[in-house]
Design an enzyme around this catalytic site. Structure first.
Site, short mmCIF file in Angstrom:
data_model
loop_
_atom_site.label_atom_id
_atom_site.label_comp_id
_atom_site.label_asym_id
_atom_site.label_seq_id
_atom_site.Cartn_x
_atom_site.Cartn_y
_atom_site.Cartn_z
N ARG A 149 0.82 -1.22 0.00
CA ARG A 149 0.00 0.00 0.00
C ARG A 149 0.85 1.27 0.00
O ARG A 149 0.47 2.27 -0.59
CB ARG A 149 -0.92 0.00 1.22
CG ARG A 149 -2.04 -0.99 1.06
CD ARG A 149 -2.92 -1.02 2.26
NE ARG A 149 -4.13 -1.77 1.99
CZ ARG A 149 -4.99 -2.15 2.92
NH1 ARG A 149 -4.77 -1.85 4.18
NH2 ARG A 149 -6.07 -2.81 2.59
N LYS A 198 -19.06 -16.49 2.77
CA LYS A 198 -20.50 -16.35 3.02
C LYS A 198 -21.24 -15.64 1.89
O LYS A 198 -20.91 -14.51 1.53
CB LYS A 198 -20.71 -15.54 4.30
CG LYS A 198 -20.26 -16.27 5.54
CD LYS A 198 -20.59 -15.45 6.76
CE LYS A 198 -20.33 -16.24 8.03
NZ LYS A 198 -20.70 -15.45 9.21
N GLY A 248 -8.23 -8.09 -1.17
CA GLY A 248 -8.53 -8.91 0.01
C GLY A 248 -7.93 -10.30 -0.12
O GLY A 248 -6.75 -10.45 -0.46
N GLY A 306 -13.48 -3.52 0.50
CA GLY A 306 -14.88 -3.16 0.72
C GLY A 306 -15.35 -2.03 -0.18
O GLY A 306 -16.49 -2.04 -0.66
P1 AMP Z 1 -14.66 -13.79 2.55
O1 AMP Z 1 -14.12 -12.99 3.71
O2 AMP Z 1 -16.13 -13.97 2.59
O3 AMP Z 1 -14.15 -13.32 1.21
O4 AMP Z 1 -14.10 -15.24 2.76
C1 AMP Z 1 -12.76 -15.53 2.60
C2 AMP Z 1 -12.48 -16.81 3.31
O5 AMP Z 1 -13.33 -17.81 2.83
C3 AMP Z 1 -11.09 -17.29 3.09
O6 AMP Z 1 -10.42 -17.25 4.33
C4 AMP Z 1 -11.28 -18.74 2.61
O7 AMP Z 1 -10.35 -19.58 3.18
C5 AMP Z 1 -12.66 -19.02 3.07
N1 AMP Z 1 -13.33 -20.13 2.41
C6 AMP Z 1 -13.70 -20.27 1.14
N2 AMP Z 1 -14.26 -21.49 0.96
C7 AMP Z 1 -14.22 -22.12 2.15
C8 AMP Z 1 -14.64 -23.40 2.62
N3 AMP Z 1 -15.16 -24.29 1.81
N4 AMP Z 1 -14.47 -23.69 3.91
C9 AMP Z 1 -13.93 -22.80 4.74
N5 AMP Z 1 -13.50 -21.59 4.37
C10 AMP Z 1 -13.65 -21.25 3.08
#
Ligand code: AMP
Length: 388
Positions: free
Chosen positions: A41, A193, A345, A368
């Site tokens: 950054r 999620k 991210g 974000g």
């Molecule tokens: P997000 O913050 O929603 O972008 O999620 C990112 C995180 O989702 C990362 O740390 C990934 O390791 C995790 N992730 C993606 N698929 C899976 C999964 N099947 N099980 C557990 N973590 C996951």
């Protein structure tokens, strides 16, 4: 959408000998010994700092760092000022507070979040910041979704305010992706999620030709289709999001879900692994990555794309045996001749881990802010720099 009229360095006019307040995003991580562990950054802001120096401006650099409660020395920008000094090979003087801002060509204010009014967009703080400078340049796109005193309020207290080079590039790149992408436009969306990213999923289901969904956010889609997903990640918000998407026929056709998944009997590197195809997961097992057929399918779609936007890992890539799917996506994104935009991210971290960070058209620093722009929200930091 207020993008076209973004004011840029070209609109700044003469700043020779003038003091320019430059808002940057130096919210960097540290090693245990307190040195900067990833200076991406900082390095990304240098182009703007140097462009202003070349015009003879005197710089007053402002950034936040972490989420301090008050004036907590743990969140001091001192090591960041030292790091910037080393990169520029010039002294950067740290101003301990707004009351003690020394003269000088290269001054950095202490962590702006030490000021209680910053995150409240307090008018008095914004006015104090404005009074310190003749002009304002914002190069902190990653903070543009927040209306804070140093990202929005200050604009109302200076005569001239424009976007820096990095900020401009972020807004232009994301703007082109949304408004006039080279087609087919393919979005690859992953992450834990679905509920968190429903706005982004919906936007791409409207504007993209194909949306590839993977990672934890895809599992609720199987659950609402009546498939067994065992202990895989899935929550009520995700189920709700999946139902909402699957109800709309037009969007359903653009959506491409995994056809096979790697499943594990434990969330650890020494777990037993299997491929579930067709997807049907026993109670004691959980999905942790996309399977080999899906890897090949998604990679082929990415190869034939005109533009690719990628946000979010398609598996728990931080754990070595679960990284193959995300690695395959990263490789496909690096190899395609399409315009490729990666939403920072975790996907940025994944690209960097595989050494592919320089193989994409644009790696966003926005996080974000980028996702909110894609959702179609007006970002306060962008709106403040828009119009003549
Ligand atoms: P997000 O913050 O929603 O972008 O999620 C990112 C995180 O989702 C990362 O740390 C990934 O390791 C995790 N992730 C993606 N698929 C899976 C999964 N099947 N099980 C557990 N973590 C996951």
């Amino acid at each position: 959408m207020p993008r076209a009229g973004l004011r840029t360095l070209d609109d700044l006019g003469d700043v020779a000998g003038r003091r320019v307040l430059v808002r940057v995003d130096f919210n960097v991580p540290f090693d245990a010994d307190g040195t900067v562990s990833d200076d991406t950054r900082i390095r990304l802001a240098i182009a703007t700092l140097e462009a202003l120096r070349e015009r003879g401006a005197r710089l007053l650099i402002v950034s936040h760092l972490g989420r301090p409660e008050g004036r907590d020395p743990q969140w001091s920008l001192r090591p960041v000022a030292a790091h910037l000094s080393a990169l520029l090979d010039e002294d950067v003087v740290l101003a301990a507070s707004l009351d003690e801002v020394p003269e000088g060509d290269l001054v950095m204010l202490e962590n702006i979040r030490f000021e209680a009014g910053e995150t409240k967009n307090d008018g008095a703080l914004a006015a104090r910041l404005g009074a310190l400078a003749d002009a304002y340049v914002n190069d902190a796109f990653g903070s543009a979704h927040r209306a804070h005193a140093s990202t929005e309020g200050v604009v109302h207290h200076v005569q001239r305010s424009v976007a820096g080079l990095l900020f401009e590039r972020e807004v232009q790149t994301l703007g082109r992706l949304l408004d006039e992408p080279e087609r087919p436009l393919v979005a690859v969306l992953g992450g834990a999620k679905a509920g968190d990213k429903i706005g982004v999923i919906n936007r791409f289901l409207e504007i993209a030709d194909i949306v590839l969904l993977g990672g934890g956010m895809s599992y609720p889609f199987f659950a609402v289709s009546g498939k067994r997903i065992g202990r895989s990640l899935c929550d009520e918000a995700g189920l709700q999001a999946a139902r909402e998407v699957l109800e709309r026929e037009a969007t359903r056709e653009r959506l491409r879900l995994p056809v096979d998944l790697v499943i594990a009997d434990d969330f650890s590197a020494d777990a037993n692994l299997r491929v579930s195809h067709p997807i049907d997961i026993d109670d004691e097992w959980e999905a942790i990555d996309i399977g080999p057929l899906t890897r090949a399918d998604f990679a082929a779609v990415i190869r034939d794309a005109g533009t690719v936007f990628w946000n979010g890992p398609v598996g728990a890539f931080e754990i070595e045996p679960f990284a193959e799917g995300t690695h395959a996506i990263a490789r496909a994104v690096a190899e395609t001749s399409a315009v490729t935009v990666v939403g920072g991210g975790d996907s940025g971290a994944a690209l960097t881990r595989f050494g592919l960070q320089d193989e994409v058209t644009h790696l966003s620093t926005g996080g974000g802010a980028a996702l909110e722009l894609i959702e179609g929200q007006v970002l306060p930091g962008v709106a403040a720099l828009t119009g003549r």
